[in-house]
Design an enzyme around this catalytic site. Structure first.
Site, PDB file in Angstrom:
ATOM      1  N   SER A 145      17.044 -32.463 -50.057  1.00  0.00           N
ATOM      2  CA  SER A 145      16.600 -31.569 -48.983  1.00  0.00           C
ATOM      3  C   SER A 145      17.624 -30.478 -48.698  1.00  0.00           C
ATOM      4  CB  SER A 145      16.374 -32.370 -47.697  1.00  0.00           C
ATOM      5  OG  SER A 145      15.585 -33.494 -47.944  1.00  0.00           O
TER       6      SER A 145
ATOM      7  N   THR B  70       7.869 -37.443 -44.832  1.00  0.00           N
ATOM      8  CA  THR B  70       7.266 -37.711 -43.512  1.00  0.00           C
ATOM      9  C   THR B  70       5.889 -38.380 -43.646  1.00  0.00           C
ATOM     10  OG1 THR B  70       6.104 -35.600 -43.379  1.00  0.00           O
ATOM     11  CG2 THR B  70       8.393 -35.619 -42.595  1.00  0.00           C
TER      12      THR B  70
ATOM     13  N   SER C  20      22.344 -38.243 -46.545  1.00  0.00           N
ATOM     14  CA  SER C  20      22.886 -39.530 -46.079  1.00  0.00           C
ATOM     15  C   SER C  20      24.029 -39.938 -47.003  1.00  0.00           C
ATOM     16  CB  SER C  20      21.824 -40.628 -46.144  1.00  0.00           C
ATOM     17  OG  SER C  20      20.631 -40.215 -45.531  1.00  0.00           O
TER      18      SER C  20
ATOM     19  N   GLU D 292      10.692 -46.179 -56.646  1.00  0.00           N
ATOM     20  CA  GLU D 292      11.022 -46.702 -55.314  1.00  0.00           C
ATOM     21  C   GLU D 292       9.768 -47.109 -54.554  1.00  0.00           C
ATOM     22  OE1 GLU D 292      13.347 -44.157 -52.810  1.00  0.00           O
ATOM     23  OE2 GLU D 292      14.881 -43.948 -54.330  1.00  0.00           O
TER      24      GLU D 292
ATOM     25  N   GLU E 258       3.143 -37.326 -42.449  1.00  0.00           N
ATOM     26  CA  GLU E 258       2.108 -36.331 -42.785  1.00  0.00           C
ATOM     27  C   GLU E 258       2.053 -36.120 -44.297  1.00  0.00           C
ATOM     28  OE1 GLU E 258       4.443 -35.846 -40.429  1.00  0.00           O
ATOM     29  OE2 GLU E 258       3.174 -36.028 -38.660  1.00  0.00           O
TER      30      GLU E 258
END
Ligand SMILES: Cc1cc2nc3c(=O)[nH]c(=O)nc-3n(C[C@H](O)[C@H](O)[C@H](O)COP(=O)(O)OP(=O)(O)OC[C@H]3O[C@@H](n4cnc5c(N)ncnc54)[C@H](O)[C@@H]3O)c2cc1C
Length: 391
Positions: free
Chosen positions: A132, A372, A164, A246, A374
């Protein structure tokens, strides 16, 4: 469809359960003390001491290809993740971030794999995933970080956001644009960028709940071409193969089941202390958590049969992450007396309530991280049902 484990898988579960049973309470408390000592930084998926124990027990790198891993099936990986969380291990080290390692083994040069894998197995080397960017989250292929080739190096410029673990990792596995003439998914490559490279800066970004993620800045960062994973300009295909592996990762369901089991244990023989509406809620959550589990099992089964599993994975992700939030909020309301009468910062005298409070904060972001809700629903509608893209 038969959802039960095969005899071999059941035997595997028994074996894993025996292995994790050997970790005694004192050792588990030490893992958690180490994890807690990291404070908001504890977002890294496991305490290093826990990782080392799992290495000793042969439970790290299960599904990595030989000779590094054990070539375990995704069912076996799922079983191990469940058993570790159920035994109280901090988070689930077998799933988180290990897809990055799978990508490295499959697409890294033999030299880099041989250099890095033994360190990963020893717990001395970690990766963060840098996809991202400030203007490219759901719409990942709008990314703008570039890597321009100069001889046997790339020169990287740009920025990654929400990364992260970047502050604890030695490398960031990034998706960057290597063909400046290209657009969207074409012309992208996967590149391992060392976090100590000159021109690289990592700044903390604190997200709701007190977790640390990062923004990474790259200014003329020079990265050897040999750090590229797979062919130049084919990063999108490599990424998509990694993400579909995943598919059966639980986003909060496994932890919810453990908390629910602890709650039931607490009220064993004392169910009359619960209200009717609590009992109704328990029945509802037991049912929904079983559905979440079966969605993950189904995604696994599809993957094992070689069928397209990403839509089933999206179903599990959206259902499980939203359910985890619903469950966490309910559990906090149920245990409110223990939670909110405690003075700020005081040691927990009710560990279940303290863990529930931690969980409600942790689950805030699970409907965003990893794509997300959505976006998952769009994937179910478009890829799963073949519906057209909205206007
Ligand atoms: C705790 C946490 C950890 C993370 N860790 C990492 C990491 O390690 N590495 C990494 O690369 N990324 C990481 N992310 C980033 C995460 O993948 C993105 O936040 C996510 O993909 C959403 O992107 P965005 O934040 O840019 O939001 P946007 O894409 O800007 O979306 C904003 C809102 O618009 C909605 N929306 C966007 N497009 C559509 C559409 N087509 N249809 C319907 N709705 C839409 C979204 O659902 C969302 O509600 C992390 C995020 C969090 C919160």
């Amino acid at each position: 469809m038969d959802f039960s484990l095969s005899e071999d898988e059941q035997a595997y579960r028994d074996k894993v359960r025996q292995l994790v049973d050997d970790v005694d309470g004192a050792q588990m408390r030490a893992f958690w003390a180490e994890q807690h000592a990291l404070g908001g930084d504890r977002m890294f998926p496991w305490a290093l001491s826990a990782h080392k124990v799992l290495v000793e027990q042969g439970l790290i790198g299960l599904d990595w290809p030989a000779p590094w891993g054990k070539g375990a099936t995704s069912s076996e990986v799922f079983v191990v993740a469940e058993e570790l969380v159920a035994a109280g291990f901090p988070s689930s080290p077998v799933t988180s971030s290990h897809s990055l390692v799978r990508g490295l083994i499959s697409h890294g040069s033999p030299k880099i794999v041989e250099e890095q894998l033994p360190k990963v197995l020893a717990g001395d080397l970690r990766y963060a995933g840098g996809l991202s960017e400030p203007e490219a989250g759901s719409d990942l292929f709008a990314l703008r970080t570039t890597a321009v080739r100069h001889g046997d190096e790339y020169v990287v410029n740009g920025s990654k956001l929400w990364t992260s673990y970047a502050h604890e990792a030695q490398y960031i596995s990034t998706l960057v644009r290597t063909d400046p003439e290209s657009t969207r998914h074409r012309g992208l490559s996967m590149l391992l960028i060392p976090t100590d490279a000159p021109g690289m800066e990592i700044k903390p970004v604190w997200v709701v709940g007190g977790w640390r993620v990062n923004q990474c800045f790259f200014e003329d960062v020079r990265v050897p071409v040999s750090n590229r994973l797979g062919p130049e300009n084919e990063g999108a295909a490599i990424l998509s193969a990694g993400l579909s592996a995943e598919r059966s990762m639980s986003f909060g369901g496994t932890e919810s089941r453990l908390l629910l089991a602890r709650l039931l244990h607490r009220f064993a023989g004392a169910a009359d202390e619960l209200q009717d509406n609590d009992l109704e809620a328990i029945g509802r959550f037991v049912t929904k958590l079983e559905v979440e589990r079966l969605l993950n099992v189904a995604a696994n089964a599809k993957g094992i049969r070689g069928e397209e599993a990403s839509v089933a994975g999206s179903m599990g992700k959206v259902f499980g992450s939203e359910l985890a939030q619903e469950f966490a909020q309910w559990l906090n309301e149920l245990l409110a007396d223990s939670l909110y009468q405690r003075e700020w910062g005081a040691a927990a005298d009710d560990q279940l309530a303290a863990d529930a409070e931690w969980f409600v904060r942790g689950t805030v972001t699970v409907t965003v991280a990893g794509g997300t809700s959505e976006i998952q629903r769009n994937a179910i509608a478009q890829r799963g049902l073949g519906l057209p893209k909205g206007a």
